[in-house]
Scaffold this motif. Structure first.
Motif, PDB file in Angstrom:
ATOM      1  N   ASP A 567       0.804  -1.335  -0.073  1.00 17.30           N
ATOM      2  CA  ASP A 567       0.076   0.061   0.083  1.00 17.30           C
ATOM      3  C   ASP A 567       0.734   1.273   0.034  1.00 17.30           C
ATOM      4  N   LYS A 568       1.862   1.203   0.649  1.00 13.86           N
ATOM      5  CA  LYS A 568       2.925   2.389   0.652  1.00 13.86           C
ATOM      6  C   LYS A 568       3.432   2.701  -0.587  1.00 13.86           C
ATOM      7  N   ASN A 569       3.875   1.788  -1.487  1.00 12.35           N
ATOM      8  CA  ASN A 569       4.433   1.933  -2.755  1.00 12.35           C
ATOM      9  C   ASN A 569       3.289   2.472  -3.648  1.00 12.35           C
ATOM     10  N   PHE A 570       2.068   1.776  -3.563  1.00  4.64           N
ATOM     11  CA  PHE A 570       0.837   2.239  -4.356  1.00  4.64           C
ATOM     12  C   PHE A 570       0.550   3.804  -4.069  1.00  4.64           C
ATOM     13  N   GLU A 571       0.355   4.138  -2.748  1.00  4.19           N
ATOM     14  CA  GLU A 571       0.328   5.640  -2.395  1.00  4.19           C
ATOM     15  C   GLU A 571       1.415   6.406  -3.014  1.00  4.19           C
ATOM     16  N   GLU A 572       2.534   6.040  -2.878  1.00  2.38           N
ATOM     17  CA  GLU A 572       3.583   6.988  -3.424  1.00  2.38           C
ATOM     18  C   GLU A 572       3.488   7.146  -5.014  1.00  2.38           C
ATOM     19  N   ARG A 573       3.363   6.219  -5.631  1.00  2.40           N
ATOM     20  CA  ARG A 573       3.493   6.169  -7.017  1.00  2.40           C
ATOM     21  C   ARG A 573       2.283   6.810  -7.526  1.00  2.40           C
ATOM     22  N   LEU A 574       1.249   6.539  -6.938  1.00  2.00           N
ATOM     23  CA  LEU A 574      -0.209   7.473  -6.891  1.00  2.00           C
ATOM     24  C   LEU A 574      -0.015   9.048  -6.877  1.00  2.00           C
ATOM     25  N   ILE A 575       0.649   9.519  -5.712  1.00  3.57           N
ATOM     26  CA  ILE A 575       0.971  10.782  -5.429  1.00  3.57           C
ATOM     27  C   ILE A 575       1.812  11.406  -6.489  1.00  3.57           C
ATOM     28  N   PHE A 576       2.868  10.943  -6.995  1.00  3.69           N
ATOM     29  CA  PHE A 576       3.939  11.192  -7.997  1.00  3.69           C
ATOM     30  C   PHE A 576       2.945  11.637  -9.226  1.00  3.69           C
ATOM     31  N   LYS A 577       2.178  10.793  -9.742  1.00  2.00           N
ATOM     32  CA  LYS A 577       1.369  10.636 -10.837  1.00  2.00           C
ATOM     33  C   LYS A 577       0.380  11.873 -10.972  1.00  2.00           C
ATOM     34  N   ALA A 578      -0.436  11.881  -9.548  1.00  2.00           N
ATOM     35  CA  ALA A 578      -1.502  12.726  -9.556  1.00  2.00           C
ATOM     36  C   ALA A 578      -1.066  14.230  -9.624  1.00  2.00           C
ATOM     37  N   PHE A 579       0.189  14.354  -8.666  1.00  2.00           N
ATOM     38  CA  PHE A 579       0.803  15.646  -8.640  1.00  2.00           C
ATOM     39  C   PHE A 579       1.252  16.342  -9.895  1.00  2.00           C
ATOM     40  N   LEU A 580       1.881  15.207 -10.673  1.00  2.00           N
ATOM     41  CA  LEU A 580       2.669  15.875 -11.898  1.00  2.00           C
ATOM     42  C   LEU A 580       1.334  16.369 -12.938  1.00  2.00           C
ATOM     43  N   LEU A 581       0.345  15.480 -12.877  1.00  2.00           N
ATOM     44  CA  LEU A 581      -0.577  15.968 -13.809  1.00  2.00           C
ATOM     45  C   LEU A 581      -1.442  17.103 -13.319  1.00  2.00           C
ATOM     46  N   LYS A 582      -1.847  17.122 -12.355  1.00  2.00           N
ATOM     47  CA  LYS A 582      -2.454  18.210 -11.636  1.00  2.00           C
ATOM     48  C   LYS A 582      -1.851  19.420 -11.558  1.00  2.00           C
ATOM     49  N   PHE A 583      -0.311  19.295 -11.291  1.00  2.00           N
ATOM     50  CA  PHE A 583       0.422  20.463 -11.403  1.00  2.00           C
ATOM     51  C   PHE A 583       0.598  21.133 -12.851  1.00  2.00           C
ATOM     52  N   VAL A 584       0.807  20.248 -13.869  1.00  2.00           N
ATOM     53  CA  VAL A 584       0.357  20.768 -15.329  1.00  2.00           C
ATOM     54  C   VAL A 584      -0.882  21.371 -15.473  1.00  2.00           C
ATOM     55  N   ASN A 585      -1.723  20.788 -14.924  1.00  2.00           N
ATOM     56  CA  ASN A 585      -2.913  21.207 -15.260  1.00  2.00           C
ATOM     57  C   ASN A 585      -3.262  22.550 -14.703  1.00  2.00           C
ATOM     58  N   ALA A 586      -2.805  22.861 -13.445  1.00  2.00           N
ATOM     59  CA  ALA A 586      -3.071  24.078 -12.834  1.00  2.00           C
ATOM     60  C   ALA A 586      -2.393  25.334 -13.313  1.00  2.00           C
ATOM     61  N   TYR A 587      -1.155  25.014 -13.471  1.00  2.00           N
ATOM     62  CA  TYR A 587      -0.417  26.073 -13.696  1.00  2.00           C
ATOM     63  C   TYR A 587       0.195  26.350 -15.257  1.00  2.00           C
ATOM     64  N   THR A 588      -0.252  25.537 -16.207  1.00  2.00           N
ATOM     65  CA  THR A 588       0.076  25.802 -17.606  1.00  2.00           C
ATOM     66  C   THR A 588      -0.370  27.019 -18.130  1.00  2.00           C
TER      67      THR A 588
END
Length: 952
Positions: A567-588
């Motif tokens: 679950d820890k690996n799942f959470e860290e990978r999910l956080i990285f992908k979600a943050f990358l996509l949402k960061f690009v979406n919000a700040y582009t």
């Protein structure tokens, strides 16, 4: 009366019978506990068990609940109703009380429809799993006669011996009998602390756990061999409800069901639908009359209420009820909100400075002076005409509010603020680790996820099919390569989609500006820029909100196909992908306005076109900083108001209403069930399941980016973030206390990967703010003009210096204005914002040397600003220790005291042994002196001497 199937109602060693025998006894309608039956006839059994918080005996506390679906036949309903009707009469024999079991079902077997294969399979798995739980020491009780039709509940209780065993396995630190004095400040610091405590007393929550501690119990990992060290005077409260549920959850994860050729823990059983839910219970009701005091009610009154928004959070009580991981989140959110107060105050001062000096700003005064009579070149081909620079007076004055010398100071301040915030949080985290006894805690390897186990099983079955020897399988990078490739392609596609949408909004802005310029009304032409900017930002906001939800689902799907092991690996990978996509979406969109808009326009007579028809849009005469401010403020406020608050309030309310309608429809089918009061586990089942802290952290991290990344263009961002967070804390608290099932308490000593993301944003903020000040604002061009070109050392003539000239006869064919006399006179020379040679120069329209001087100054500022602020941030990081001095002293003191405790224990053991030896020696001498006859018989003398009992 509520009818139950009981599994192992008493510990196995007390009863000496197996679970199957209990089922057989129940099948013939026999119950061992006659007193329970007789008592239930005289008073309400639901009140005895506090409506689901305890087993039916009213003594054993429910520590965990498993929920499952079952099909209830019409014959079973009739039988249950007949049993309830028979309960009305008083019986003297135990055989008169039928319980629905296999024996009863055999009588009705001919009329009962046969259940399908999948339901049978699930039932067999449940029976095997629950039998294994009983073998692990847990006590179970089943309840299928509930208000929720077709839903069964399994109540789980962990007895004392199981709690002790698992606490030792988990190395849980528990308070010992030993207490010690916490070091207090002396002298001036003591007086200052007492004054601060008196001032802040009205804003402190009225919670016992929040009061300052003078003494602390020494904690030590629990050990059954050293139970004498711990205060076990009240065994019922030694392990609180949070710890008990954590222990049971660890057993649930570890216990397996071996049916279907592979082991299945509770996570696998939930994923396969064998159980529909698993959760610990809330402590009780939080509202209503005659509600017994409990931690949930106290949290609702002192924390999860908008009326106490001005008070500190009772973090210790939050941790006691929800666990360390959730406690750390709210502690971090509280520290972040507190640190926004000084940032907001400085931001307001910077904004007020801009308001106070707007009338003294020479460049904006020159732009507003109609006597200058500066004629600007058209903003679009054909339909747009020449215009006066004085018509952009309002935009120029507004730009000064955010584009002034104080903005540079505020950017430096916010960079240092980010570094100070991170250091302050690290120190606060260490204090919490000390208070919560987490100083020596290390996270252990978690259990594999259900999906991972299923993939491993599938791989092993393929090997068995190929007649290979089945080894201990695990997923390698080759097994995951298709998922990695899908992740890479999917993320690139999503980022490209975001860029494409931003490009589409740019086309909308350009085409709308050209269409509005055709408007015959002067007011319509004058408001073109404001209208286009406002509508485009609103479109961006709507797109960002929609894509945020889409990207969250896509990030979860991409992570699931990777099949992380834990679950820890799942959470860290999910956080990285979600943050990358949402960061690009919000700040582009914001990056486009800050660094790209107006940079690739070209010049009159040689403009850059998109699709050979749309001219690239230009910045306003006052620069793009004002437009950046509008973009940032609307997106930030819109996300906070719509996405964060309305969605968090509206969607749970809507889901709750839908569940209410479904339950109302079910209740209408059975009026008798409707009249019964709900049990605690039934009420909690209707709550929303806990989905993790990732959405909560993500929301705040994106806001932290708005506060730090482009703060040079919007000094009021910290203020709006502060106002949002004051509401957000209470909103999240209310959601956790009243609308969510109680989550399983998880131990954690830090906020995990989120800290690294925060540090990365803080470093990136320094670079971005350096480029915003250098390239987006006019700060550097003003400095260059003031020290290199100004004749009298003032800013007079700056506007004229930044404008180049263009001869209208050099327009390309078909691009000149259709109405060249729109201003009432013929225009021969128009001006545009750029550093280029005039038309009467030999190298007309080439880039001038002033451009290179300004560019060199801009790059030099970026380098100096970035390195200076980075150095200052690292200095702040170095000068502030991560561990507070008093905490490090207390930790050292605990170690010394623990060594003393064990040394005294060893000395006590040695003294006790010597005492026993002396007693034995004296008794032996006594026997030899007074029993000469018995001394002849060695065996007799020994038996006589040692016949006295020793009280050890």
């Amino acid at each position: 009366m509520r009818v139950n199937k009981k599994y192992s109602c008493l510990p196995a060693e007390e009863k000496g019978i197996h679970i199957i025998n209990i089922r057989a006894i129940e099948d013939i309608g026999y119950d061992q506990h006659e007193s329970t039956l007789l008592n239930s006839l005289s008073k309400n059994p639901d009140a005895d068990c506090k409506y689901g918080l305890y087993f039916r005996d009213g003594k054993r506390k429910v520590d965990y609940i498993l929920v499952y679906h079952y099909k209830k036949s019409s014959a079973g309903k009739t039988l249950a109703k007949r049993a309830q009707q028979n309960d009305a009469g008083v019986r003297s024999t135990k055989q008169d009380q039928p319980l629905p079991g296999k024996g009863v079902q055999l009588e009705m077997g001919d009329s009962e429809p046969h259940m399908d294969y999948h339901e049978d399979d699930k039932r067999f798995r449940r029976e095997e799993y629950e039998g294994n739980l009983v073998e692990a020491g847990l006590e179970l009780e089943r309840d299928e006669d509930t208000k929720i039709h077709g839903i069964g509940f399994v109540k789980i209780h962990a007895p004392w011996n199981v709690l002790c065993r698992e606490a030792e396995f988990l190395k849980l630190k528990m308070p010992t009998k030993k207490m010690y004095q916490i070091n207090q400040t002396h002298g001036l610091l003591k007086k200052i602390n007492s004054v601060i405590q008196k001032i802040t007393e009205p804003i402190q929550p009225k919670v016992a756990e929040h009061k300052p501690q003078m003494v602390k119990r020494l904690s030590y990992p629990f050990s059954r061999e050293k139970q004498h060290l711990f205060d076990l005077s009240d065994k019922d409260s030694f392990f609180d409800s949070k710890t008990r549920s954590t222990i049971v959850y660890e057993i649930l994860k570890r216990t397996t069901c071996t049916k279907a050729k592979y082991s299945m823990g509770i996570t696998s059983l939930l994923a396969n639908g064998v159980y529909s839910a698993a959760y610990p219970l809330h402590d009780g009701d939080y509202e209503g009359e005659n509600v017994e005091p409990n931690d949930r009610k106290l949290l609702c009154e002192e924390w999860a209420s908008y009326g106490v928004f001005y008070k500190y959070q009772p973090i210790d009580l939050v941790r006691k009820y929800f666990g360390e991981k959730i406690g750390l989140y709210f502690a971090w959110l509280g520290v972040y909100t507190q640190m926004l107060i000084p940032a907001s105050i400085v931001g307001i001062i910077v904004f007020l400075y801009g308001c106070a000096t707007v009338d003294e700003n020479i460049p904006s005064m020159e732009m507003c002076d109609q006597r200058n009579n500066i004629t600007m070149c058209p903003l679009c081909d054909k339909t747009c005409s020449y215009w006066k620079m004085s018509s952009a007076c309002a935009t120029a004055r507004a730009s000064h509010l955010f584009d002034n010398p104080a903005t540079v100071f505020f950017s430096v301040f916010m960079a240092l603020w980010a570094a100070t915030f991170m250091e302050h949080w690290k120190r606060k985290q260490m204090r919490l680790n000390y208070r919560w006894d987490l100083t020596g805690f290390e996270e252990e390897e978690d259990h594999p996820r259900a999906e991972y186990e299923a993939k491993v099983l599938e791989k092993s079955l393929r090997k068995e099919h190929k007649h290979k020897e089945p080894d201990k399988e695990k997923l390698t990078w080759k097994d995951r390569f298709p998922a990695y490739l899908t992740n890479f392609v999917g993320i690139i596609f999503m980022v490209g989609l975001t860029f494409a949408i931003v490009f589409g909004v740019i086309i909308y802005r350009i085409s709308t500006a050209a269409a509005l310029a055709i408007s015959s009304t002067p007011s319509g032409r004058s408001s073109v820029r404001v209208t286009v900017t406002a509508t485009a930002v609103i479109i961006n906001l709507v797109v960002i909100i929609i894509l945020d939800e889409v990207y969250g689902c896509i990030a979860r799907w991409l992570t699931q196909i990777e099949v992380p092991k834990t679950d820890k690996n799942f959470e860290e990978r999910l956080i990285f992908k979600a943050f990358l996509l949402k960061f690009v979406n919000a700040y582009t969109p914001i990056f486009y306005v800050a660094f790209f808009k107006g940079r690739f326009v070209g010049r009159p007579g040689d403009y850059v076109y998109i699709f050979h028809s749309f001219r690239m849009e230009e910045c306003a005469p006052g620069g793009c900083l004002m437009e950046l401010c509008i973009q940032l403020s609307i997106i930030m406020l819109g996300k906070q108001l719509i996405q964060n608050n309305l969605f968090e309030i509206g969607i749970p309310k809507m889901k709750k209403f839908i569940r209410y309608l479904k339950l109302k429809r079910r209740r209408s089918l059975d009026h008798e069930e409707h009249m019964k009061k709900k049990q605690r586990y039934e009420v909690d089942y209707n709550l929303e399941p806990f989905a993790g802290l990732t959405p909560e952290y993500m929301e705040m991290i994106i806001q932290f980016g708005f506060v730090t990344l482009f703060v040079a263009s919007f000094p009021l961002a910290p203020l709006f973030a502060l106002l949002n967070n004051i509401i957000e804390i209470r909103l999240d608290a209310k959601k956790f206390v009243t609308e969510l099932r109680r989550p399983v308490a998880v131990r954690a000593k830090d906020i995990g990967i989120w800290y690294n993301i925060l540090r990365g944003i803080g470093k990136l903020a320094v670079i971005i703010n350096a480029f915003v000040i250098s390239f987006t604002s006019d700060f550097i061009p003003r400095l260059v003009y003031l020290y290199m070109y100004s004749e009298n050392g003032t800013m007079h003539g700056f506007v004229n210096h930044t404008l180049s000239s263009f001869n209208v006869s050099d327009f390309q064919a078909g691009t000149a204005p259709n109405d060249p006399l729109d201003l009432g006179y013929e225009v021969q020379i128009c001006r545009y914002k750029d550093y280029r040679e005039p038309p009467w120069s030999e190298n007309k329209y080439d880039i001038s040397k002033d451009f290179w001087a300004v560019l060199a100054a801009r790059l030099a500022f970026v380098i100096v600003f970035q390195n200076l602020v980075m150095f200052m941030s690292e200095f702040v990081d170095w000068i502030i220790p991560d561990i507070p001095k008093d905490i490090s002293q207390q930790i050292h003191k605990e170690k010394v005291l623990m060594v003393e405790v064990f040394m005294r224990e060893e000395q006590g053991k040695l003294q006790m042994l010597e005492t026993w030896k002396d007693k034995d020696k004296r008794k032996g001498e006594h026997c030899n002196n007074h029993s000469p006859r018995l001394s002849r018989s060695r065996s007799g003398s020994l038996s006589s001497c040692h016949s006295y009992p020793l009280d050890v």
